[in-house]
Design a protein around this motif. Sequence first.
Motif, PDB file in Angstrom:
ATOM      1  N   ILE A 177       1.308  -1.333  -0.005  1.00  0.00           N
ATOM      2  CA  ILE A 177       0.025  -0.078  -0.350  1.00  0.00           C
ATOM      3  C   ILE A 177       1.002   1.574  -0.201  1.00  0.00           C
ATOM      4  CG2 ILE A 177      -1.627   1.076   1.719  1.00  0.00           C
ATOM      5  CD1 ILE A 177      -3.078  -1.182   2.530  1.00  0.00           C
ATOM      6  N   GLN A 178       0.343   1.934  -0.955  1.00  0.00           N
ATOM      7  CA  GLN A 178       1.463   3.478  -0.951  1.00  0.00           C
ATOM      8  C   GLN A 178       0.241   4.660  -1.505  1.00  0.00           C
ATOM      9  OE1 GLN A 178       5.062   2.824  -1.067  1.00  0.00           O
ATOM     10  NE2 GLN A 178       5.056   1.391  -1.326  1.00  0.00           N
ATOM     11  N   LEU A 179       0.265   4.635   0.093  1.00  0.00           N
ATOM     12  CA  LEU A 179      -0.768   5.844   0.227  1.00  0.00           C
ATOM     13  C   LEU A 179      -0.133   7.004   1.611  1.00  0.00           C
ATOM     14  CD1 LEU A 179      -4.535   3.935   0.514  1.00  0.00           C
ATOM     15  CD2 LEU A 179      -3.465   5.113  -1.927  1.00  0.00           C
ATOM     16  N   GLU A 180      -0.365   8.236   1.285  1.00  0.00           N
ATOM     17  CA  GLU A 180      -0.271   8.523   2.636  1.00  0.00           C
ATOM     18  C   GLU A 180      -1.771   9.367   3.236  1.00  0.00           C
ATOM     19  OE1 GLU A 180      -0.344  13.178   1.094  1.00  0.00           O
ATOM     20  OE2 GLU A 180       1.712  12.310  -0.972  1.00  0.00           O
ATOM     21  N   ASP A 181      -2.115   9.419   4.209  1.00  0.00           N
ATOM     22  CA  ASP A 181      -3.493   9.472   4.903  1.00  0.00           C
ATOM     23  C   ASP A 181      -4.152  10.128   4.693  1.00  0.00           C
ATOM     24  OD1 ASP A 181      -1.652   8.623   7.506  1.00  0.00           O
ATOM     25  OD2 ASP A 181      -1.744   9.601   7.894  1.00  0.00           O
ATOM     26  N   ASN A 182      -4.306  11.130   3.332  1.00  0.00           N
ATOM     27  CA  ASN A 182      -5.722  12.203   4.193  1.00  0.00           C
ATOM     28  C   ASN A 182      -6.278  11.026   2.053  1.00  0.00           C
ATOM     29  OD1 ASN A 182      -2.999  12.620   1.842  1.00  0.00           O
ATOM     30  ND2 ASN A 182      -4.943  14.752   1.830  1.00  0.00           N
ATOM     31  N   MET A 183      -5.378  10.064   1.262  1.00  0.00           N
ATOM     32  CA  MET A 183      -5.705   9.116   0.375  1.00  0.00           C
ATOM     33  C   MET A 183      -7.107   8.023   0.359  1.00  0.00           C
ATOM     34  SD  MET A 183      -2.052   8.884  -1.838  1.00  0.00           S
ATOM     35  CE  MET A 183      -1.162  10.353  -2.292  1.00  0.00           C
ATOM     36  N   THR A 184      -7.863   8.536  -0.289  1.00  0.00           N
ATOM     37  CA  THR A 184      -9.173   6.944   0.149  1.00  0.00           C
ATOM     38  C   THR A 184      -8.706   5.870  -0.493  1.00  0.00           C
ATOM     39  OG1 THR A 184     -10.243   9.264  -0.201  1.00  0.00           O
ATOM     40  CG2 THR A 184     -11.561   6.754  -0.853  1.00  0.00           C
ATOM     41  N   ALA A 185      -9.100   4.948   0.123  1.00  0.00           N
ATOM     42  CA  ALA A 185      -9.039   3.108  -0.187  1.00  0.00           C
ATOM     43  C   ALA A 185      -9.973   3.338  -0.959  1.00  0.00           C
ATOM     44  CB  ALA A 185      -7.852   2.809   0.346  1.00  0.00           C
ATOM     45  N   MET A 186     -10.058   2.054  -1.376  1.00  0.00           N
ATOM     46  CA  MET A 186     -11.632   1.756  -1.613  1.00  0.00           C
ATOM     47  C   MET A 186     -11.748  -0.130  -1.908  1.00  0.00           C
ATOM     48  SD  MET A 186     -14.620   2.155  -5.145  1.00  0.00           S
ATOM     49  CE  MET A 186     -14.562   0.983  -5.868  1.00  0.00           C
ATOM     50  N   VAL A 187     -12.289  -0.442  -1.066  1.00  0.00           N
ATOM     51  CA  VAL A 187     -12.588  -2.161  -0.837  1.00  0.00           C
ATOM     52  C   VAL A 187     -13.419  -2.805  -1.903  1.00  0.00           C
ATOM     53  CG1 VAL A 187     -12.384  -3.886   0.739  1.00  0.00           C
ATOM     54  CG2 VAL A 187     -11.203  -1.926   1.294  1.00  0.00           C
ATOM     55  N   VAL A 188     -13.538  -3.956  -2.088  1.00  0.00           N
ATOM     56  CA  VAL A 188     -14.245  -4.781  -3.291  1.00  0.00           C
ATOM     57  C   VAL A 188     -15.040  -5.847  -2.990  1.00  0.00           C
ATOM     58  CG1 VAL A 188     -15.179  -4.676  -5.925  1.00  0.00           C
ATOM     59  CG2 VAL A 188     -14.358  -2.997  -4.987  1.00  0.00           C
ATOM     60  N   GLY A 189     -15.331  -6.271  -2.172  1.00  0.00           N
ATOM     61  CA  GLY A 189     -16.003  -7.556  -2.533  1.00  0.00           C
ATOM     62  C   GLY A 189     -16.534  -8.613  -3.796  1.00  0.00           C
ATOM     63  N   LEU A 190     -16.182  -9.377  -4.033  1.00  0.00           N
ATOM     64  CA  LEU A 190     -16.046  -9.967  -5.420  1.00  0.00           C
ATOM     65  C   LEU A 190     -16.755 -11.275  -5.111  1.00  0.00           C
ATOM     66  CD1 LEU A 190     -13.206  -9.350  -7.607  1.00  0.00           C
ATOM     67  CD2 LEU A 190     -15.223  -7.986  -7.607  1.00  0.00           C
ATOM     68  N   GLY A 191     -17.694 -11.777  -5.969  1.00  0.00           N
ATOM     69  CA  GLY A 191     -18.707 -12.997  -4.975  1.00  0.00           C
ATOM     70  C   GLY A 191     -19.986 -12.337  -5.022  1.00  0.00           C
ATOM     71  N   ASN A 192     -20.426 -14.058  -4.822  1.00  0.00           N
ATOM     72  CA  ASN A 192     -21.838 -13.748  -4.474  1.00  0.00           C
ATOM     73  C   ASN A 192     -22.017 -14.187  -3.550  1.00  0.00           C
ATOM     74  OD1 ASN A 192     -24.763 -15.189  -4.211  1.00  0.00           O
ATOM     75  ND2 ASN A 192     -24.317 -16.132  -6.489  1.00  0.00           N
ATOM     76  N   GLU A 193     -22.684 -13.389  -2.408  1.00  0.00           N
ATOM     77  CA  GLU A 193     -22.855 -13.700  -0.948  1.00  0.00           C
ATOM     78  C   GLU A 193     -24.831 -14.463  -1.294  1.00  0.00           C
ATOM     79  OE1 GLU A 193     -25.870 -11.147   0.606  1.00  0.00           O
ATOM     80  OE2 GLU A 193     -26.075  -9.961  -1.040  1.00  0.00           O
ATOM     81  N   TYR A 194     -25.010 -15.520  -1.552  1.00  0.00           N
ATOM     82  CA  TYR A 194     -26.033 -16.482  -1.727  1.00  0.00           C
ATOM     83  C   TYR A 194     -25.594 -17.953  -1.823  1.00  0.00           C
ATOM     84  CZ  TYR A 194     -28.934 -12.440  -1.616  1.00  0.00           C
ATOM     85  OH  TYR A 194     -29.355 -11.369  -1.828  1.00  0.00           O
ATOM     86  N   VAL A 195     -23.943 -17.078  -1.972  1.00  0.00           N
ATOM     87  CA  VAL A 195     -22.879 -19.093  -2.676  1.00  0.00           C
ATOM     88  C   VAL A 195     -22.134 -18.798  -1.598  1.00  0.00           C
ATOM     89  CG1 VAL A 195     -22.461 -20.866  -3.891  1.00  0.00           C
ATOM     90  CG2 VAL A 195     -23.749 -19.192  -4.682  1.00  0.00           C
TER      91      VAL A 195
END
Length: 324
Positions: free
Chosen positions: A91-109
């Motif tokens: 991770i190369q981020l400064e404290d004020n930079m935004t990170a987005m986390v993406v959860g891939l997949g099917n929650e019903y399987v």
Amino acid sequence: MFSIRTDLALEAKEIYKKQNNKEMPGIEASEYKEGEVKVTSVKVMDDVGEKMMGKPKGEYITIDMPKFVHYDSDTKDEVSKVLAKELGSLIQLEDNMTAMVVGLGNEYVTPDSLGPKVISKLMITRHLKQLVPDKIDEGIRPVCALSPGVLGTTGIETSEIIRSVVEKIKPNLIICIDALASRNLQRVNNTIQIGNTGISPGSGVGNKRMELSEKTLGIPVIAIGVPTVVEAATVANDSIDLVLDALINQSEEGSKFYNMLKDLDKNEKEKLIREVLNPYLNNLMVTPKEVDMIIESVTKIISNGINIALQPALELEDINKYIN
């Protein structure tokens, strides 16, 4: 090479070495242990390595969890901290930079629900930094999250949803979580892979979608995955090898049978296995019967690891208080 699906760079390297009795060219590997946790780094260095590995140039970090991790809270926390350490190095981020986390997949399987479940346990702060900035410590990084679902339930390609959100909120980094496929039963639900080259959702089960990477999205993409399934053909192939090993040790006839099959061309062996399985199993993917409990365990490990890596100003105990 017997074409067994695997999303793990370490497995691809191991298969090559086993079949060719030499290390894969264009690859650098190193490993270390931290307590009971083994960490292996596989780096694809050049075009030759990329072609041989079948994966983009970059680094792939594999964390092998202790077998008892799903039954011990302290061990889960230990693995989370190792995950946070390795993830933090990418991770190369400064404290004020935004990170987005993406959860891939099917929650019903269940075996495919890891991504959405991790999203539900993350420390989400982007809206707080915008709405009540005076009440949020300066060391807290803006984090947002998205669980886009799957094409079969939304009718929209996952990449289209993610690209649209990225264009709107303009994060500086994306972390994707997805369930993977393995070729080794021992690694199912016991291994975490971190890669800095992005991800192609569904590739491990032969359902490849458009890749999510810096090339397609314009920002760095880190992928975190856990193998939750293994192909039935892999189980059959490994079972046959075990039976042959037993036969060769028991009788001369068994030895002759072993040598006969051993001399089969690898493509012929693959064809034989698939012809036997396809009428009955038709590309079946297998997962352990206790997958429900294990997914909950791995969800906690990965969510804690991501929370620690994205919020280095906080201790795990403080993060857990915030989440709970």
